[in-house]
Scaffold this active site. Structure first.
Site, PDB file in Angstrom:
ATOM      1  N   ARG A  23       0.802  -1.231   0.000  1.00  0.00           N
ATOM      2  CA  ARG A  23       0.000   0.000   0.000  1.00  0.00           C
ATOM      3  C   ARG A  23       0.834   1.281   0.000  1.00  0.00           C
ATOM      4  O   ARG A  23       0.371   2.320   0.455  1.00  0.00           O
ATOM      5  CB  ARG A  23      -0.992   0.003   1.161  1.00  0.00           C
ATOM      6  CG  ARG A  23      -1.992  -1.145   1.067  1.00  0.00           C
ATOM      7  CD  ARG A  23      -3.234  -0.908   1.892  1.00  0.00           C
ATOM      8  NE  ARG A  23      -4.106  -2.065   1.794  1.00  0.00           N
ATOM      9  CZ  ARG A  23      -4.113  -3.071   2.667  1.00  0.00           C
ATOM     10  NH1 ARG A  23      -3.293  -3.052   3.693  1.00  0.00           N
ATOM     11  NH2 ARG A  23      -4.940  -4.073   2.510  1.00  0.00           N
ATOM     12  N   LYS A  46       2.520  11.539 -11.712  1.00  0.00           N
ATOM     13  CA  LYS A  46       1.779  10.487 -12.411  1.00  0.00           C
ATOM     14  C   LYS A  46       2.624   9.224 -12.452  1.00  0.00           C
ATOM     15  O   LYS A  46       3.801   9.276 -12.808  1.00  0.00           O
ATOM     16  CB  LYS A  46       1.466  10.899 -13.852  1.00  0.00           C
ATOM     17  CG  LYS A  46       0.286  11.821 -14.006  1.00  0.00           C
ATOM     18  CD  LYS A  46      -0.047  11.980 -15.486  1.00  0.00           C
ATOM     19  CE  LYS A  46      -1.236  12.872 -15.709  1.00  0.00           C
ATOM     20  NZ  LYS A  46      -1.531  13.042 -17.153  1.00  0.00           N
ATOM     21  N   GLU A  70       8.571  17.520 -25.908  1.00  0.00           N
ATOM     22  CA  GLU A  70       7.833  17.995 -24.735  1.00  0.00           C
ATOM     23  C   GLU A  70       8.247  19.422 -24.361  1.00  0.00           C
ATOM     24  O   GLU A  70       7.433  20.226 -23.911  1.00  0.00           O
ATOM     25  CB  GLU A  70       8.050  17.064 -23.535  1.00  0.00           C
ATOM     26  CG  GLU A  70       7.563  15.626 -23.740  1.00  0.00           C
ATOM     27  CD  GLU A  70       6.026  15.492 -23.780  1.00  0.00           C
ATOM     28  OE1 GLU A  70       5.322  16.462 -23.458  1.00  0.00           O
ATOM     29  OE2 GLU A  70       5.547  14.402 -24.146  1.00  0.00           O
ATOM     30  N   LYS A  80       6.286  22.800 -16.420  1.00  0.00           N
ATOM     31  CA  LYS A  80       5.509  21.593 -16.122  1.00  0.00           C
ATOM     32  C   LYS A  80       5.106  21.570 -14.647  1.00  0.00           C
ATOM     33  O   LYS A  80       3.973  21.220 -14.294  1.00  0.00           O
ATOM     34  CB  LYS A  80       6.307  20.335 -16.472  1.00  0.00           C
ATOM     35  CG  LYS A  80       5.640  19.077 -15.895  1.00  0.00           C
ATOM     36  CD  LYS A  80       5.495  17.930 -16.815  1.00  0.00           C
ATOM     37  CE  LYS A  80       4.473  16.955 -16.257  1.00  0.00           C
ATOM     38  NZ  LYS A  80       4.654  15.588 -16.656  1.00  0.00           N
ATOM     39  N   GLU A  93      -5.504  16.414 -12.702  1.00  0.00           N
ATOM     40  CA  GLU A  93      -5.919  16.576 -14.091  1.00  0.00           C
ATOM     41  C   GLU A  93      -7.425  16.762 -14.243  1.00  0.00           C
ATOM     42  O   GLU A  93      -8.067  16.116 -15.063  1.00  0.00           O
ATOM     43  CB  GLU A  93      -5.445  15.363 -14.922  1.00  0.00           C
ATOM     44  CG  GLU A  93      -5.365  15.672 -16.399  1.00  0.00           C
ATOM     45  CD  GLU A  93      -4.593  14.587 -17.175  1.00  0.00           C
ATOM     46  OE1 GLU A  93      -4.404  13.494 -16.648  1.00  0.00           O
ATOM     47  OE2 GLU A  93      -4.198  14.884 -18.302  1.00  0.00           O
ATOM     48  N   ARG A 120      -4.299  21.039 -16.102  1.00  0.00           N
ATOM     49  CA  ARG A 120      -3.241  20.067 -16.414  1.00  0.00           C
ATOM     50  C   ARG A 120      -3.451  19.407 -17.779  1.00  0.00           C
ATOM     51  O   ARG A 120      -2.509  18.922 -18.405  1.00  0.00           O
ATOM     52  CB  ARG A 120      -3.169  19.002 -15.321  1.00  0.00           C
ATOM     53  CG  ARG A 120      -2.017  18.028 -15.540  1.00  0.00           C
ATOM     54  CD  ARG A 120      -1.760  17.142 -14.347  1.00  0.00           C
ATOM     55  NE  ARG A 120      -0.608  16.284 -14.585  1.00  0.00           N
ATOM     56  CZ  ARG A 120       0.079  15.669 -13.642  1.00  0.00           C
ATOM     57  NH1 ARG A 120      -0.277  15.806 -12.383  1.00  0.00           N
ATOM     58  NH2 ARG A 120       1.116  14.914 -13.936  1.00  0.00           N
ATOM     59  N   ASN A 129      -1.633  17.794 -22.425  1.00  0.00           N
ATOM     60  CA  ASN A 129      -1.994  16.759 -23.393  1.00  0.00           C
ATOM     61  C   ASN A 129      -1.976  17.246 -24.838  1.00  0.00           C
ATOM     62  O   ASN A 129      -2.276  16.469 -25.751  1.00  0.00           O
ATOM     63  CB  ASN A 129      -3.380  16.189 -23.053  1.00  0.00           C
ATOM     64  CG  ASN A 129      -3.321  15.327 -21.814  1.00  0.00           C
ATOM     65  OD1 ASN A 129      -2.484  14.449 -21.697  1.00  0.00           O
ATOM     66  ND2 ASN A 129      -4.209  15.600 -20.860  1.00  0.00           N
ATOM     67  N   HIS A 141      -0.997  15.021 -27.732  1.00  0.00           N
ATOM     68  CA  HIS A 141      -0.976  13.650 -27.233  1.00  0.00           C
ATOM     69  C   HIS A 141      -2.190  12.822 -27.624  1.00  0.00           C
ATOM     70  O   HIS A 141      -2.119  11.595 -27.606  1.00  0.00           O
ATOM     71  CB  HIS A 141      -0.820  13.653 -25.698  1.00  0.00           C
ATOM     72  CG  HIS A 141       0.590  13.928 -25.251  1.00  0.00           C
ATOM     73  ND1 HIS A 141       1.238  15.116 -25.538  1.00  0.00           N
ATOM     74  CD2 HIS A 141       1.495  13.168 -24.562  1.00  0.00           C
ATOM     75  CE1 HIS A 141       2.467  15.077 -25.031  1.00  0.00           C
ATOM     76  NE2 HIS A 141       2.647  13.908 -24.430  1.00  0.00           N
ATOM     77  N   HIS A 183      -0.371   9.947 -29.150  1.00  0.00           N
ATOM     78  CA  HIS A 183      -0.405   8.657 -28.456  1.00  0.00           C
ATOM     79  C   HIS A 183      -0.943   7.557 -29.370  1.00  0.00           C
ATOM     80  O   HIS A 183      -0.456   6.431 -29.340  1.00  0.00           O
ATOM     81  CB  HIS A 183      -1.290   8.745 -27.204  1.00  0.00           C
ATOM     82  CG  HIS A 183      -0.507   8.960 -25.947  1.00  0.00           C
ATOM     83  ND1 HIS A 183      -1.106   9.311 -24.757  1.00  0.00           N
ATOM     84  CD2 HIS A 183       0.819   8.842 -25.671  1.00  0.00           C
ATOM     85  CE1 HIS A 183      -0.180   9.423 -23.819  1.00  0.00           C
ATOM     86  NE2 HIS A 183       0.992   9.160 -24.344  1.00  0.00           N
ATOM     87  N   HIS A 217       8.615   8.392 -28.375  1.00  0.00           N
ATOM     88  CA  HIS A 217       7.484   9.175 -27.867  1.00  0.00           C
ATOM     89  C   HIS A 217       7.466  10.575 -28.493  1.00  0.00           C
ATOM     90  O   HIS A 217       6.450  11.033 -29.009  1.00  0.00           O
ATOM     91  CB  HIS A 217       7.575   9.284 -26.341  1.00  0.00           C
ATOM     92  CG  HIS A 217       6.465  10.082 -25.721  1.00  0.00           C
ATOM     93  ND1 HIS A 217       5.154   9.654 -25.708  1.00  0.00           N
ATOM     94  CD2 HIS A 217       6.471  11.310 -25.125  1.00  0.00           C
ATOM     95  CE1 HIS A 217       4.403  10.576 -25.107  1.00  0.00           C
ATOM     96  NE2 HIS A 217       5.172  11.577 -24.747  1.00  0.00           N
TER      97      HIS A 217
END
Lengths: 352, 352
Positions: A114, A136, A178, A214, A224, A228, A232, A235, A239, A255
Site C-alpha cells: 500500500r 503520475k 515535450e 511543467k 488533471e 493540467r 496533453n 498527445h 499517443h 514518444h
C-alpha cells in the site's frame, strides 16, 4: 541552478547525485532498491555506485530497456523482486532511468504494501522535463499506454544534466518535443528562445525552464481535472500514432517523434477550430518538420488510429477530447473533435 | 440506525439500497459497473436490479467466488473488462460482495485510469464490519495477502443488514471474529455484551457498533502509522495460519477461523509479555473455543508459518511485530516477538 519546489518535494539540479546520497543517508530507510535497465546500468549506475560507496544496504532490480517493459507483467516482476529481497514499508525505491523506469517504478512503489517511498533520478531528456515531475505513475496493458496508474508524488527528484551526454541524438529529440510543447501551450517567449537555440543539445537552463513550466501546471491541478490537460496538447493523436507504431513497426517511433506528429495535426485542428492563425500554424509545422523525420501514415490505418484515440483517458462519454492552441503560448482544453476532423488533420500531415 | 460519517464518506444502514440508487442517480456518472461473484449474483444482485429498474447504463463484471480471485490475474481481468466496456474517468464501480470483492474492486478502481470512483455494498458479515470500512484496498500475489494495494476511500458504503440472512453459518462466524476483536482491542463493554448475545445471529445493532469502532480507529490513523495497527490483533499469526491453510487444505480455514486461532495465540503472548491476566486469557480462550472448531496445526509447519509471518507488511527490519492486549478492551501496538515466543504460542494452541 535553483532547486525547484514541487508539491511537497524538491527537484534538485545542482550536485544532484550528492543530494541523492544525502537524502538516502538521512531518510531513516531500512534499505533501498535501485530500479534500472541495461542502458542506465552501463551509463549512469556506476556514478551512483561510486557516490554511495558501500555495496551493502541496497539491491538492484534491472529490467529490459524499452516501452515493452512498462507492461503489467514487468510490474509483477518488480513486485516479486521486492518481496524476494524482503522490502518492508520503510524501504525506498530509487528509479534510475527514463520515463519507463519512473512510471513503472512509481506505480510499483505506490502500490507495494500500500505504498513505499520512491524518488526519481531521470536519465533521459524526456524523463527530466516530463515523466519525473507531476506525480503520475503508470503502466500499460495490451499496449494501452498508462491505462493503470496512480497519482503519487515522489519524495524527491534528482536531475543530473550530465547524464544527457550519454544519450543518442534520437533520444534528445524525443524529450525535445515535450519542451517545445511547454512553450506552445504556456510561454511564447520560451518557444521563441527554443527556436533560436541549438536544439540538438538543449542547455541545462532550457531543461530547468521546462521543468518550471511543467511543475507550475501540475501543482495547480495535480489530478488533471482542468488546466493540467493543457499538457496533453499533441498527445491525443500522438499517443494513437505511437501505440500503432509500437504494435506494427520494426523500429517504432519514439514518444517525442509521435508527439511531434500529434502537435502538427492538432495545430491544424486549432487553426480550424480555436483561432490559431495560419502564420502560427506554418511556423509550428516548419520548426517541427525541420527537427523530426517524416513518418508514413497510411489512410488505411485511420480506423485503427481512431480506435486508439477512443481509448484515451481524457475522453468522456465516448467523445474524443483535444487540447488545442488559440495562439502560440496559449491553449484551450476540452475541445471535442469529430472523427471527420481528426481524419482531416491526419490527411493534412500526410499531404505536407 | 444512524448513518456513520467516515473520512469524507457516509456509511448507510437504513434503506441502504434506496440510498445507493439515489447516490448513482445524483452522482453525474457517465456509466456504472457492478462487480459481483456468482454467490452475490444469485442472492443479492436481484434486489439491486429491481431497485435500479432500467438495465441500461451499466454492465456486470462477475468473478469466481473465493480468496483465489483476489490474485493479480483476476485484477487484470477486471481492468480488461473495464477497458472493453469503455469505462471512462467518470465511471463508477459498485463492489457488491464480500471482502474479496471490495478489496479487489477497490484496488482495480483506484488504479484504473489513475483512479475512478467506487462504492461498497458489503454482503457478508466480514465485509460489513471490516473490509468495507477504512479505505484499504488490496490484492494477493503468490498467496501473500494484500501485498499490493492502495489507501483509497470509497465514495460511500451501503450496509444492507438483510443480506446476512442469505449467508451460511460458517460465514457469519468468519465475520464474528472481527467483531470480537473490536471488543478485545478497544471496548470491554462491547466484549461483555457480545459474550451474552446470540452470536450465531449477531443483531444489526452489534454490526453498527463494530463499524463505529473500526471507523473511529481508521479515521484517526488512515495510513496505519500508529493506532490503526491495533486492528492487526490476531492477524500476525492468524494471517500466516490462513495463508498456509489456503495453500495446503482441501477445505481451507475461513478468515475468521484463522483469526480466532491467531487471537488465542496472541492472547497467550499478551499474557507472557504485556500483562494480560490469566483470568482474561482463559476467558478469551473459552469464548473463542466455544465458537470456533479445533484446527490441527502440525509442529512440522512452524517454519513455514514463521516464513509467512516474516512477510507481514507490519514488520520492519526483518522483525515480527504483533499487537498485544494489556487488558480486555486495551492493547499495545508494535511488540516485537521472537521466533521462539511465536512457536511457544502455537504450541499453547495445539495443547489446549
Amino acid at each position: 541552478m535553483d532547486t525547484i519546489q514541487s508539491d511537497n518535494y524538491p527537484i534538485y539540479f545542482d550536485n544532484s547525485i550528492d543530494e541523492l546520497v544525502n537524502f538516502v543517508n538521512k531518510g531513516g530507510y531500512s534499505r533501498f532498491f535501485i530500479l534500472t535497465d541495461e542502458n542506465t546500468g552501463i551509463h549512469c549506475l556506476p556514478l551512483l555506485k561510486s557516490k554511495i560507496g558501500s555495496e551493502e544496504g541496497y539491491d538492484l532490480i534491472e529490467i529490459t530497456a524499452g516501452e515493452e517493459s512498462k507492461d503489467i507483467d514487468f510490474c509483477i516482476g518488480v513486485w516479486k523482486m521486492l518481496i524476494d529481497f524482503g522490502a518492508d514499508r520503510k524501504s525506498l525505491l530509487i528509479n534510475l532511468g527514463g520515463g519507463v523506469i519512473s512510471d513503472l517504478g512509481g506505480f510499483a512503489a505506490s502500490t507495494f504494501k500500500r505504498g513505499i517511498d520512491f524518488v526519481h533520478v531521470p536519465t533521459t531528456l524526456l524523463s527530466q522535463v516530463d515523466a519525473s515531475v507531476g506525480g503520475k505513475t503508470g503502466i500499460d496493458i495490451d499496449s494501452i499506454k498508462n491505462i493503470i496508474g496512480t497519482f503519487t508524488q515522489p519524495k524527491a527528484v534528482f536531475i543530473h544534466y550530465d547524464f544527457l551526454k550519454t544519450l543518442p541524438a534520437r533520444q534528445i529529440l524525443s524529450g525535445l518535443a515535450e519542451m517545445l510543447k511547454h512553450g506552445l501551450i504556456q510561454d511564447a517567449a520560451y518557444w521563441a528562445e527554443l527556436k533560436t537555440s541549438d536544439l540538438k543539445n538543449p542547455s541545462a537552463e532550457l531543461v530547468h525552464r521546462s521543468v518550471q513550466i511543467k511543475n507550475k501546471i501540475t501543482i495547480e491541478d495535480p489530478h488533471e481535472k482542468g488546466i493540467r490537460k493543457a499538457l496533453n496538447f499533441g498527445h491525443t493523436i500522438g499517443h494513437a500514432v505511437e501505440t500503432n507504431s509500437l504494435i506494427n513497426d520494426a523500429d517504432p517511433l519514439s514518444h517525442g517523434e509521435a508527439i511531434a506528429i500529434g502537435m502538427i495535426c492538432e495545430s491544424y485542428l486549432a487553426h480550424k477550430k480555436t483561432g490559431l492563425s495560419l502564420d502560427e500554424l506554418n511556423e509550428i509545422v516548419k520548426v517541427l518538420s525541420d527537427l523530426y523525420p517524416r513518418y508514413t501514415i497510411q489512410e488505411s490505418s485511420f480506423d485503427t488510429l481512431l480506435a486508439h484515440m477512443l481509448k484515451d483517458k481524457k475522453n468522456q462519454g465516448g467523445k474524443i477530447n483535444c487540447t488545442l492552441l488559440t495562439h502560440i503560448g496559449q491553449c484551450n482544453i476540452d475541445n471535442i473533435c469529430t472523427e471527420a476532423e481528426l481524419c482531416e488533420s491526419l490527411l493534412y500531415y500526410i499531404n505536407l
